[in-house]
Design an enzyme around this catalytic site. Structure first.
Site, PDB file in Angstrom:
ATOM      1  N   ARG A 243       0.832  -1.213   0.000  1.00  0.00           N
ATOM      2  CA  ARG A 243       0.000   0.000   0.000  1.00  0.00           C
ATOM      3  C   ARG A 243       0.864   1.259   0.000  1.00  0.00           C
ATOM      4  O   ARG A 243       0.691   2.147  -0.841  1.00  0.00           O
ATOM      5  CB  ARG A 243      -0.931  -0.003   1.231  1.00  0.00           C
ATOM      6  CG  ARG A 243      -2.046  -1.010   1.147  1.00  0.00           C
ATOM      7  CD  ARG A 243      -2.769  -1.116   2.478  1.00  0.00           C
ATOM      8  NE  ARG A 243      -1.914  -1.735   3.466  1.00  0.00           N
ATOM      9  CZ  ARG A 243      -2.040  -2.993   3.892  1.00  0.00           C
ATOM     10  NH1 ARG A 243      -3.005  -3.740   3.449  1.00  0.00           N
ATOM     11  NH2 ARG A 243      -1.216  -3.497   4.783  1.00  0.00           N
TER      12      ARG A 243
ATOM     13  N   CYS B   4      11.344   4.237   6.407  1.00  0.00           N
ATOM     14  CA  CYS B   4      10.164   4.731   7.137  1.00  0.00           C
ATOM     15  C   CYS B   4       9.221   3.564   7.382  1.00  0.00           C
ATOM     16  O   CYS B   4       8.011   3.743   7.503  1.00  0.00           O
ATOM     17  CB  CYS B   4       9.444   5.823   6.341  1.00  0.00           C
ATOM     18  SG  CYS B   4      10.385   7.341   6.227  1.00  0.00           S
TER      19      CYS B   4
ATOM     20  N   ARG C 133      10.243  -0.139   9.232  1.00  0.00           N
ATOM     21  CA  ARG C 133      10.537  -0.662  10.557  1.00  0.00           C
ATOM     22  C   ARG C 133      12.036  -0.687  10.793  1.00  0.00           C
ATOM     23  O   ARG C 133      12.808  -1.081   9.901  1.00  0.00           O
ATOM     24  CB  ARG C 133      10.024  -2.108  10.695  1.00  0.00           C
ATOM     25  CG  ARG C 133       8.560  -2.197  11.106  1.00  0.00           C
ATOM     26  CD  ARG C 133       8.329  -1.636  12.517  1.00  0.00           C
ATOM     27  NE  ARG C 133       6.926  -1.641  12.879  1.00  0.00           N
ATOM     28  CZ  ARG C 133       6.049  -0.687  12.569  1.00  0.00           C
ATOM     29  NH1 ARG C 133       6.404   0.375  11.877  1.00  0.00           N
ATOM     30  NH2 ARG C 133       4.795  -0.775  12.973  1.00  0.00           N
TER      31      ARG C 133
ATOM     32  N   GLU D 267      13.639   1.882  19.839  1.00  0.00           N
ATOM     33  CA  GLU D 267      13.015   3.214  19.893  1.00  0.00           C
ATOM     34  C   GLU D 267      12.648   3.554  21.328  1.00  0.00           C
ATOM     35  O   GLU D 267      12.064   2.707  22.013  1.00  0.00           O
ATOM     36  CB  GLU D 267      11.753   3.231  19.006  1.00  0.00           C
ATOM     37  CG  GLU D 267      12.109   3.122  17.529  1.00  0.00           C
ATOM     38  CD  GLU D 267      10.908   3.105  16.589  1.00  0.00           C
ATOM     39  OE1 GLU D 267       9.784   3.370  17.034  1.00  0.00           O
ATOM     40  OE2 GLU D 267      11.118   2.818  15.404  1.00  0.00           O
TER      41      GLU D 267
ATOM     42  N   HIS E 100       9.534   8.293  14.530  1.00  0.00           N
ATOM     43  CA  HIS E 100       8.444   7.403  14.110  1.00  0.00           C
ATOM     44  C   HIS E 100       7.155   8.206  13.883  1.00  0.00           C
ATOM     45  O   HIS E 100       6.124   7.984  14.531  1.00  0.00           O
ATOM     46  CB  HIS E 100       8.214   6.309  15.176  1.00  0.00           C
ATOM     47  CG  HIS E 100       7.564   5.080  14.620  1.00  0.00           C
ATOM     48  ND1 HIS E 100       7.841   3.818  15.051  1.00  0.00           N
ATOM     49  CD2 HIS E 100       6.619   4.909  13.660  1.00  0.00           C
ATOM     50  CE1 HIS E 100       7.117   2.932  14.386  1.00  0.00           C
ATOM     51  NE2 HIS E 100       6.354   3.580  13.533  1.00  0.00           N
TER      52      HIS E 100
ATOM     53  N   GLY F 279       5.676   8.624  10.744  1.00  0.00           N
ATOM     54  CA  GLY F 279       5.015   8.318   9.478  1.00  0.00           C
ATOM     55  C   GLY F 279       3.493   8.453   9.544  1.00  0.00           C
ATOM     56  O   GLY F 279       2.858   9.028   8.658  1.00  0.00           O
TER      57      GLY F 279
HETATM   58  N1  LIG Z   1       6.651   4.817   9.957  1.00  0.00           N
HETATM   59  C1  LIG Z   1       5.401   4.594  10.223  1.00  0.00           C
HETATM   60  O1  LIG Z   1       4.801   5.271  11.038  1.00  0.00           O
HETATM   61  C2  LIG Z   1       4.674   3.485   9.509  1.00  0.00           C
HETATM   62  C3  LIG Z   1       3.316   3.642   9.209  1.00  0.00           C
HETATM   63  C4  LIG Z   1       2.664   2.637   8.553  1.00  0.00           C
HETATM   64  C5  LIG Z   1       3.338   1.471   8.217  1.00  0.00           C
HETATM   65  N2  LIG Z   1       4.653   1.347   8.520  1.00  0.00           N
HETATM   66  C6  LIG Z   1       5.401   0.135   8.142  1.00  0.00           C
HETATM   67  O2  LIG Z   1       5.362   0.023   6.734  1.00  0.00           O
HETATM   68  C7  LIG Z   1       5.227  -1.337   6.388  1.00  0.00           C
HETATM   69  C8  LIG Z   1       4.546  -1.438   5.036  1.00  0.00           C
HETATM   70  O3  LIG Z   1       3.190  -1.009   5.140  1.00  0.00           O
HETATM   71  P1  LIG Z   1       2.140  -1.315   3.976  1.00  0.00           P
HETATM   72  O4  LIG Z   1       0.833  -0.837   4.468  1.00  0.00           O
HETATM   73  O5  LIG Z   1       2.655  -0.821   2.697  1.00  0.00           O
HETATM   74  O6  LIG Z   1       2.174  -2.897   3.984  1.00  0.00           O
HETATM   75  P2  LIG Z   1       1.737  -3.875   2.825  1.00  0.00           P
HETATM   76  O7  LIG Z   1       1.492  -5.184   3.493  1.00  0.00           O
HETATM   77  O8  LIG Z   1       0.677  -3.280   2.003  1.00  0.00           O
HETATM   78  O9  LIG Z   1       3.049  -3.991   1.928  1.00  0.00           O
HETATM   79  C9  LIG Z   1       4.192  -4.702   2.282  1.00  0.00           C
HETATM   80  C10 LIG Z   1       4.847  -5.159   0.993  1.00  0.00           C
HETATM   81  O10 LIG Z   1       6.094  -5.743   1.312  1.00  0.00           O
HETATM   82  C11 LIG Z   1       6.294  -6.828   0.431  1.00  0.00           C
HETATM   83  N3  LIG Z   1       7.302  -7.728   0.970  1.00  0.00           N
HETATM   84  C12 LIG Z   1       7.169  -8.644   1.962  1.00  0.00           C
HETATM   85  N4  LIG Z   1       8.332  -9.295   2.147  1.00  0.00           N
HETATM   86  C13 LIG Z   1       9.221  -8.749   1.260  1.00  0.00           C
HETATM   87  C14 LIG Z   1      10.586  -8.998   0.990  1.00  0.00           C
HETATM   88  N5  LIG Z   1      11.279  -9.930   1.653  1.00  0.00           N
HETATM   89  N6  LIG Z   1      11.184  -8.261   0.031  1.00  0.00           N
HETATM   90  C15 LIG Z   1      10.494  -7.318  -0.656  1.00  0.00           C
HETATM   91  N7  LIG Z   1       9.195  -7.058  -0.448  1.00  0.00           N
HETATM   92  C16 LIG Z   1       8.565  -7.759   0.515  1.00  0.00           C
HETATM   93  C17 LIG Z   1       4.926  -7.455   0.325  1.00  0.00           C
HETATM   94  O11 LIG Z   1       4.794  -8.259  -0.827  1.00  0.00           O
HETATM   95  C18 LIG Z   1       4.035  -6.227   0.264  1.00  0.00           C
HETATM   96  O12 LIG Z   1       3.783  -5.840  -1.063  1.00  0.00           O
HETATM   97  C19 LIG Z   1       4.404  -1.919   7.523  1.00  0.00           C
HETATM   98  O13 LIG Z   1       4.691  -3.290   7.690  1.00  0.00           O
HETATM   99  C20 LIG Z   1       4.807  -1.130   8.719  1.00  0.00           C
HETATM  100  O14 LIG Z   1       5.806  -1.824   9.430  1.00  0.00           O
HETATM  101  C21 LIG Z   1       5.336   2.330   9.152  1.00  0.00           C
HETATM  102  O1  LIG Z   2       1.127   4.245  15.719  1.00  0.00           O
HETATM  103  C1  LIG Z   2       1.990   4.856  15.081  1.00  0.00           C
HETATM  104  O2  LIG Z   2       2.131   6.061  15.082  1.00  0.00           O
HETATM  105  C2  LIG Z   2       2.934   4.051  14.188  1.00  0.00           C
HETATM  106  C3  LIG Z   2       2.185   3.349  13.138  1.00  0.00           C
HETATM  107  C4  LIG Z   2       3.022   2.580  12.165  1.00  0.00           C
HETATM  108  O3  LIG Z   2       4.245   2.208  12.645  1.00  0.00           O
HETATM  109  C5  LIG Z   2       2.255   1.401  11.652  1.00  0.00           C
HETATM  110  O4  LIG Z   2       2.821   0.327  11.521  1.00  0.00           O
HETATM  111  O5  LIG Z   2       1.071   1.585  11.326  1.00  0.00           O
END
Ligand SMILES: NC(=O)c1ccc[n+]([C@@H]2O[C@H](COP(=O)([O-])OP(=O)(O)OC[C@H]3O[C@@H](n4cnc5c(N)ncnc54)[C@H](O)[C@@H]3O)[C@@H](O)[C@H]2O)c1
Ligand SMILES: O=C(O)CC[C@@H](O)C(=O)O
Length: 523
Positions: free
Chosen positions: A147, A226, A228, A257, A275, A277
């Site tokens: 996503r 951004c 994990r 963290e 953190h 995002g």
């Molecule tokens: N910084 C923040 O505040 C914040 C906010 C939201 C999400 N996140 C992190 O972002 C990550 C991604 O979110 P998303 O909603 O896009 O998830 P998502 O599940 O939609 O996408 C993850 C993608 O990673 C791919 N993937 C899995 N293993 C892989 C590998 N070994 N190599 C390459 N690609 C691989 C999957 O096929 C998938 O398309 C979350 O898991 C979360 O940890 C961080």
């Molecule tokens: O709660 C937060 O602010 C972090 C969210 C983000 O890391 C997530 O995986 O959705």
């Protein structure tokens, strides 16, 4: 009263679906400050609260954990599953915010905005120290096109960037539709000017960018995380920042963290946010609202759709599943009571239209109902599979669109240590569930209430003798069905009553010469 503990800062407006419902109490307090954790049915968290096995042990009434966000790496999902606790998340509520934040980090990185900002605030005017690079024409390498990766790709393309993607689960069609170049990992490492990771943190992605793989990137590459902390190895980053191979790094997340002890923060070329995002009003409202609506569905006994440890199912899909779910539970409970012995394997076969439903859910539901008769712990579709496996019970699912006389049917065969038993049932629209065969005896009864299964020899007078004994004990027979395989051979009777039968009645029936086996079943 359903009690919800909201442990991390979560948008109160987003809790509206629960706040407006009746008989729900919401307490906003960190788990560390709450003395009576045992009273809560639901726990809401963001990323700060660590939902460990120890915490779950302190919350014996916990039924659902809601992660107001995407990543569930702060939750011991395996333990939750073992305990039958549903884990849900808000998969897309913060996608846009995180993609925007990542893009802001990339722009800041290549134009040195945080460093220039600090310099100006220190009353300096060093224009030549902060000469940046354009994004236009550069290649952005996205690892993980889910996503967030997809939203980021759209934004990068709008800035005239080429977008290369590595994602083992990405199809050629989807990459063409989004307009990105699908590459293998090495190609992406070799070619990208900026690499950003957007995968979950898993065994496979931990240290995905490490000493060896960063070594394969272009000299002067920029790296962004951004997603994990830990997907990019922090020690390796320090090494490549020191030798100048990596020009700059943008981090929103860290291995630990807050990142109190990492050397990374000492590098001028590293920019960082705590953190952030998902930290926008919009994202926080979205994620809180999404999980609140899901928890409300759960309280109302409806299907949740964003569970991490249950097969995902829409309301529409559950409507199709519900009749088979009831049938499966009845069969599971019947067989468990009937077969009072250790069990080695359970096979469930779906035929006809029953094969078109979400069978994995129904199978788990049947196993849960079977195990419930034997175990004094919370068992449901979440933990049924795990608990069965732990007890050495294999389960096998077979699906066939053929039908053997019924438009839909479900047959469950249980191989016990001493014997094997099987029951076949069907669900008739507007009429309900029927058992149509028990151990190969054709029969037709509604599996509900106080039942009595009798296996006997097919001789005249058995039915009369059974009726006499029951009558002598003032027991009224509500329904009665009989079935046999051949004249004069073995036969079965299935009776139902308005009240449970007590042991003296069962003993009196067992004493009849023509009766082989008697079993009272409560469904
Ligand atoms: N910084 C923040 O505040 C914040 C906010 C939201 C999400 N996140 C992190 O972002 C990550 C991604 O979110 P998303 O909603 O896009 O998830 P998502 O599940 O939609 O996408 C993850 C993608 O990673 C791919 N993937 C899995 N293993 C892989 C590998 N070994 N190599 C390459 N690609 C691989 C999957 O096929 C998938 O398309 C979350 O898991 C979360 O940890 C961080
Ligand atoms: O709660 C937060 O602010 C972090 C969210 C983000 O890391 C997530 O995986 O959705």
């Amino acid at each position: 009263m359903f009690r919800v503990l909201v442990s991390d800062p979560i948008s109160r407006d987003g809790l509206e679906p629960l706040l407006e419902a009746e008989n729900i109490e919401i307490v906003q307090k960190n788990v560390a400050e709450e003395e009576n954790l045992a009273q809560y049915d639901a726990l809401f968290v963001r990323s700060a609260t660590k939902v460990t096995e120890q915490l779950m042990n302190q919350m014996p009434n916990l039924k659902i954990i809601a992660r107001a966000g995407v990543g569930v790496d702060n939750i011991d999902v395996d333990q939750a599953t073992r305990k039958g606790i549903i884990v849900i998340n808000a998969p897309d509520g913060n996608t846009i915010s995180t993609a925007e934040h990542t893009f802001a980090m990339i722009a800041s990185l290549v134009r040195h905005i945080p460093q220039a900002n600090m310099s100006v605030k220190n009353r300096e005017w060093k224009r030549s120290s902060f000469v940046g690079s354009e994004l236009h024409g550069k290649m952005l390498g996205i690892v993980g096109l889910g996503r967030i990766g997809t939203e980021l790709a759209r934004r990068a393309k709008a800035f005239g960037m080429r977008v290369a993607v590595f994602d083992p689960f990405l199809t050629k069609e989807r990459s063409e539709k989004i307009g990105v170049e699908k590459h293998d990992f090495e190609e992406l490492l070799n070619q990208a000017d900026i690499i950003t990771v957007h995968t979950p943190l898993t065994k496979e992605t931990k240290g995905l960018l490490n000493k060896e793989t960063i070594g394969k990137t272009k000299k002067g590459v920029y790296l962004v995380n951004c997603a994990r902390g830990g997907i990019i190895d922090e020690d390796a980053l320090c090494t490549y920042l020191e030798n100048g191979h990596v020009r700059g790094v943008a981090l929103d997340v860290f291995e630990v963290e807050p990142p109190e002890h990492t050397r990374l923060l000492e590098f001028e070329q590293v920019i960082a946010t705590p953190h952030l995002g998902a930290s926008t009003k919009e994202a926080q409202l979205n994620v809180a609202y999404q999980v609140s609506k899901e928890v409300l569905l759960f309280i109302q006994g409806k299907q949740v759709t964003t569970s991490i440890n249950l097969p995902a199912m829409s309301d529409e899909a559950y409507k199709k599943v519900a009749p088979y779910d009831t049938l499966a539970q009845k069969i599971g409970s019947f067989l468990s009571q009937y077969m009072n012995q250790p069990v080695q394997s359970i096979t469930i076969e779906y035929e006809g239209t029953a094969a078109e439903i979400e069978t994995a859910y129904v199978t788990k539901s049947m196993i849960a109902s079977f195990l419930k008769q034997r175990m004094d712990i919370n068992i449901n579709t979440v933990n049924a599979g795990v608990l069965a496996r732990e007890r050495g019970i294999q389960f096998i699912e077979k699906v066939s669109d053929q039908n053997s006389g019924y438009s839909n049917s479900m047959k469950v065969t249980i191989h016990g240590e001493q014997t094997t038993s099987e029951i076949k049932g069907t669900s008739i629209p507007h009429f309900g569930e029927r058992i149509v065969s028990v151990n190969g005896f054709s029969i037709d009864f509604h599996p509900s209430g106080h039942l009595l299964y009798i296996q006997h020899t097919d001789v005249p007078g058995v039915i009369g003798n059974v009726g006499r004994i029951l009558g002598n004990h003032s027991v009224n027979i509500a329904t009665m069905q009989v079935g046999r395989k051949e004249k004069g051979g073995e036969a079965i009777m299935m009776l139902s009553f308005d009240r449970p039968l007590d042991q003296p009645i069962l003993s009196a029936l067992t004493e009849l010469d023509e009766i082989v086996f008697v079993k009272a079943i409560e469904l």
